[in-house]
Design a protein around this motif. Structure first.
Motif, PDB file in Angstrom:
ATOM      1  N   LEU A  91      47.966  51.000  58.741  1.00 15.23           N
ATOM      2  CA  LEU A  91      48.367  52.405  58.679  1.00 15.23           C
ATOM      3  C   LEU A  91      47.156  53.324  58.597  1.00 15.23           C
ATOM      4  CD1 LEU A  91      51.359  52.060  56.203  1.00 15.23           C
ATOM      5  CD2 LEU A  91      51.503  52.641  58.635  1.00 15.23           C
ATOM      6  N   LYS A  92      46.115  52.879  57.904  1.00 14.34           N
ATOM      7  CA  LYS A  92      44.906  53.692  57.733  1.00 14.34           C
ATOM      8  C   LYS A  92      44.047  53.701  58.994  1.00 14.34           C
ATOM      9  CE  LYS A  92      41.914  55.935  55.039  1.00 14.34           C
ATOM     10  NZ  LYS A  92      42.201  57.232  54.391  1.00 14.34           N
ATOM     11  N   ALA A  93      43.960  52.561  59.663  1.00 20.21           N
ATOM     12  CA  ALA A  93      43.076  52.449  60.837  1.00 20.21           C
ATOM     13  C   ALA A  93      43.793  51.691  61.953  1.00 20.21           C
ATOM     14  CB  ALA A  93      41.782  51.737  60.452  1.00 20.21           C
ATOM     15  N   PRO A  94      44.828  52.274  62.541  1.00 21.06           N
ATOM     16  CA  PRO A  94      45.624  51.553  63.549  1.00 21.06           C
ATOM     17  C   PRO A  94      44.819  51.116  64.767  1.00 21.06           C
ATOM     18  CG  PRO A  94      46.173  53.894  63.513  1.00 21.06           C
ATOM     19  CD  PRO A  94      45.328  53.636  62.304  1.00 21.06           C
ATOM     20  N   GLU A  95      43.744  51.844  65.071  1.00 20.16           N
ATOM     21  CA  GLU A  95      42.947  51.494  66.247  1.00 20.16           C
ATOM     22  C   GLU A  95      42.210  50.174  66.080  1.00 20.16           C
ATOM     23  OE1 GLU A  95      40.261  53.422  63.336  1.00 20.16           O
ATOM     24  OE2 GLU A  95      42.289  53.852  64.079  1.00 20.16           O
ATOM     25  N   ARG A  96      42.128  49.666  64.840  1.00 16.97           N
ATOM     26  CA  ARG A  96      41.410  48.421  64.580  1.00 16.97           C
ATOM     27  C   ARG A  96      42.328  47.202  64.632  1.00 16.97           C
ATOM     28  NH1 ARG A  96      36.919  49.376  59.924  1.00 16.97           N
ATOM     29  NH2 ARG A  96      36.111  47.496  60.946  1.00 16.97           N
ATOM     30  N   ILE A  97      43.620  47.420  64.824  1.00 25.31           N
ATOM     31  CA  ILE A  97      44.595  46.336  64.706  1.00 25.31           C
ATOM     32  C   ILE A  97      45.080  45.896  66.083  1.00 25.31           C
ATOM     33  CG2 ILE A  97      46.738  45.597  63.613  1.00 25.31           C
ATOM     34  CD1 ILE A  97      44.418  46.400  61.702  1.00 25.31           C
ATOM     35  N   ALA A  98      44.779  44.651  66.434  1.00 27.22           N
ATOM     36  CA  ALA A  98      45.291  44.075  67.677  1.00 27.22           C
ATOM     37  C   ALA A  98      46.722  43.595  67.499  1.00 27.22           C
ATOM     38  CB  ALA A  98      44.402  42.917  68.123  1.00 27.22           C
ATOM     39  N   SER A  99      47.049  43.088  66.316  1.00 29.08           N
ATOM     40  CA  SER A  99      48.418  42.720  65.982  1.00 29.08           C
ATOM     41  C   SER A  99      48.518  42.603  64.472  1.00 29.08           C
ATOM     42  CB  SER A  99      48.836  41.397  66.642  1.00 29.08           C
ATOM     43  OG  SER A  99      48.208  40.289  66.014  1.00 29.08           O
ATOM     44  N   LEU A 100      49.761  42.625  63.973  1.00 31.21           N
ATOM     45  CA  LEU A 100      50.026  42.561  62.539  1.00 31.21           C
ATOM     46  C   LEU A 100      51.137  41.548  62.300  1.00 31.21           C
ATOM     47  CD1 LEU A 100      49.250  43.973  59.826  1.00 31.21           C
ATOM     48  CD2 LEU A 100      51.125  45.578  60.261  1.00 31.21           C
ATOM     49  N   THR A 101      50.828  40.500  61.534  1.00 29.09           N
ATOM     50  CA  THR A 101      51.815  39.472  61.201  1.00 29.09           C
ATOM     51  C   THR A 101      51.936  39.415  59.687  1.00 29.09           C
ATOM     52  OG1 THR A 101      51.162  38.196  63.161  1.00 29.09           O
ATOM     53  CG2 THR A 101      52.507  37.070  61.495  1.00 29.09           C
ATOM     54  N   LEU A 102      53.126  39.705  59.169  1.00 25.71           N
ATOM     55  CA  LEU A 102      53.350  39.829  57.735  1.00 25.71           C
ATOM     56  C   LEU A 102      54.293  38.732  57.264  1.00 25.71           C
ATOM     57  CD1 LEU A 102      53.878  43.715  57.670  1.00 25.71           C
ATOM     58  CD2 LEU A 102      51.735  42.427  57.413  1.00 25.71           C
ATOM     59  N   LEU A 103      53.813  37.906  56.349  1.00 21.03           N
ATOM     60  CA  LEU A 103      54.576  36.772  55.828  1.00 21.03           C
ATOM     61  C   LEU A 103      55.140  37.124  54.459  1.00 21.03           C
ATOM     62  CD1 LEU A 103      51.892  34.033  56.650  1.00 21.03           C
ATOM     63  CD2 LEU A 103      53.614  35.010  58.190  1.00 21.03           C
ATOM     64  N   ALA A 104      56.463  37.287  54.363  1.00 15.77           N
ATOM     65  CA  ALA A 104      57.110  37.685  53.110  1.00 15.77           C
ATOM     66  C   ALA A 104      56.328  38.793  52.424  1.00 15.77           C
ATOM     67  CB  ALA A 104      57.263  36.479  52.189  1.00 15.77           C
ATOM     68  N   PRO A 105      56.127  39.911  53.105  1.00 18.47           N
ATOM     69  CA  PRO A 105      55.195  40.932  52.605  1.00 18.47           C
ATOM     70  C   PRO A 105      55.753  41.732  51.440  1.00 18.47           C
ATOM     71  CG  PRO A 105      56.289  41.725  54.576  1.00 18.47           C
ATOM     72  CD  PRO A 105      56.720  40.299  54.401  1.00 18.47           C
ATOM     73  N   GLY A 106      54.860  42.174  50.588  1.00 14.48           N
ATOM     74  CA  GLY A 106      55.234  43.127  49.557  1.00 14.48           C
ATOM     75  C   GLY A 106      55.449  44.502  50.157  1.00 14.48           C
ATOM     76  N   GLY A 107      56.235  45.335  49.458  1.00 14.71           N
ATOM     77  CA  GLY A 107      56.375  46.715  49.851  1.00 14.71           C
ATOM     78  C   GLY A 107      57.506  47.054  50.783  1.00 14.71           C
ATOM     79  N   PHE A 108      58.357  46.082  51.145  1.00 10.52           N
ATOM     80  CA  PHE A 108      59.455  46.362  52.073  1.00 10.52           C
ATOM     81  C   PHE A 108      60.764  46.689  51.347  1.00 10.52           C
ATOM     82  CE2 PHE A 108      56.570  45.346  55.245  1.00 10.52           C
ATOM     83  CZ  PHE A 108      57.132  45.408  56.505  1.00 10.52           C
ATOM     84  N   GLY A 109      60.712  46.784  50.051  1.00 10.95           N
ATOM     85  CA  GLY A 109      61.873  47.153  49.251  1.00 10.95           C
ATOM     86  C   GLY A 109      61.467  47.208  47.793  1.00 10.95           C
ATOM     87  N   ARG A 110      62.283  47.829  46.970  1.00 11.48           N
ATOM     88  CA  ARG A 110      61.939  47.984  45.566  1.00 11.48           C
ATOM     89  C   ARG A 110      62.066  46.677  44.779  1.00 11.48           C
ATOM     90  NH1 ARG A 110      59.170  51.912  43.412  1.00 11.48           N
ATOM     91  NH2 ARG A 110      60.481  52.130  41.556  1.00 11.48           N
ATOM     92  N   GLU A 111      62.948  45.801  45.203  1.00 12.77           N
ATOM     93  CA  GLU A 111      63.221  44.593  44.422  1.00 12.77           C
ATOM     94  C   GLU A 111      62.067  43.604  44.481  1.00 12.77           C
ATOM     95  OE1 GLU A 111      67.762  43.492  44.957  1.00 12.77           O
ATOM     96  OE2 GLU A 111      66.898  44.323  46.794  1.00 12.77           O
ATOM     97  N   ILE A 112      61.758  43.032  43.315  1.00 13.21           N
ATOM     98  CA  ILE A 112      60.726  42.000  43.211  1.00 13.21           C
ATOM     99  C   ILE A 112      60.987  41.216  41.935  1.00 13.21           C
ATOM    100  CG2 ILE A 112      59.108  43.516  41.975  1.00 13.21           C
ATOM    101  CD1 ILE A 112      56.822  42.155  43.542  1.00 13.21           C
TER     102      ILE A 112
END
Length: 275
Positions: free
Chosen positions: A120-141
């Motif tokens: 989000l901060k530097a999108p031009e630096r990202i060729a791809s983004l793969t998120l494995l069970a990532p934090g931050g996609f909902g309030r529950e934890i």
């Protein structure tokens, strides 16, 4: 071509001196490979070694770097400790120090949230983004489980907690428990994790990411989740924007890179083809 893996405490292999503000890393694969390298960011309480099952096959085709995040592994004494925000800043500084302008980012759990913040901060630096069970996609934890995990000091305390991170049918490898117990024996580890876990939590919940902004990235975004995730509920992967490719695996817990490494490797390789 590099042969095998290189471990460095903030040092570029084959060069003298230490790049400023570069996290310790494990590097593998051909240094002269065509295409952006793969950068792997581990989750809370882990370290770069947890990505060995992904790094080995990926390194056959691409340069890969797995960082130890602040307060973890070889970065235990990093000047600043904290959650995804601190990790994201440290990784960005490390990419600058290593002169890596564009990368394929892979992040697990807390490392997934950090990877998303970097994108989000530097999108031009990202060729791809793969998120494995990532934090931050909902309030529950599962705040209670994470706090118990942070405070566990020996094998007897760690094993029943670690079992909760995996799917019900997965046999927890004794080596995983032994390595975790060995890491906890180092002075200051449990204190660091106890401090960091509170930066991840807002009492019993977590802060959330702007998922809509992630969906608007030009780089391809994949999210991988397991139906038996006991840390972050699988429903956080439901009904994501259509531009985010969502892969949900049955009978898998919070550790897909350890439980189904072949499938996760295949998904990352698809990202390399797009990049």
């Amino acid at each position: 071509m590099t042969d095998g893996s290189t471990q460095a405490s903030g040092q570029m292999p084959g060069t003298a001196g230490t790049p400023p503000r570069c996290l310790p890393m494990t590097e593998s694969g051909p240094a002269d490979s065509i295409g952006a390298p793969v950068v792997l960011l581990h989750g809370f309480g882990g370290d770069a070694s947890g990505f060995a099952a992904l790094q080995e096959p990926l390194s056959a085709v691409r340069r890969t770097l797995a960082f130890d995040l602040p307060g973890h592994g070889r970065a235990l004494d990093w000047p600043q400790r904290g959650g995804a925000g601190v990790a994201a800043r440290a990784v960005r500084d490390s990419l600058d120090a290593l002169a890596l302008d564009r990368v394929h980012l892979v992040g697990h759990s807390m490392g997934g949230a950090a990877a998303a913040l970097i994108a989000l901060k530097a999108p031009e630096r990202i060729a791809s983004l793969t998120l494995l069970a990532p934090g931050g996609f909902g309030r529950e934890i599962n705040a209670m489980l994470l706090r118990r995990y942070a405070a566990a000091r020996d094998r007897a305390m760690l094993e029943p907690v670690l079992e909760q991170f995996f799917g019900l049918e997965f046999d927890l490898p004794p080596l995983v428990v032994a390595q975790a117990a060995e890491a906890r024996a180092r002075p200051g580890v449990t204190q660091a994790l106890t401090e960091i876990v509170e930066t991840l939590l807002d009492s019993r919940t977590q802060q959330t990411l702007p998922v809509g902004s992630l969906a608007a990235l030009e780089a391809p975004v994949k999210v991988v989740w397991g139906t038996q995730d006991n840390v972050l509920p699988t429903r956080q992967a439901h009904k994501l924007p259509g531009t985010i490719a969502t892969h949900v695996f049955d009978r898998v817990g919070h550790m897909p890179h350890l439980e189904i490494p072949e499938a996760v490797t295949r998904l990352i390789r698809e990202q390399l083809a797009h990049g």
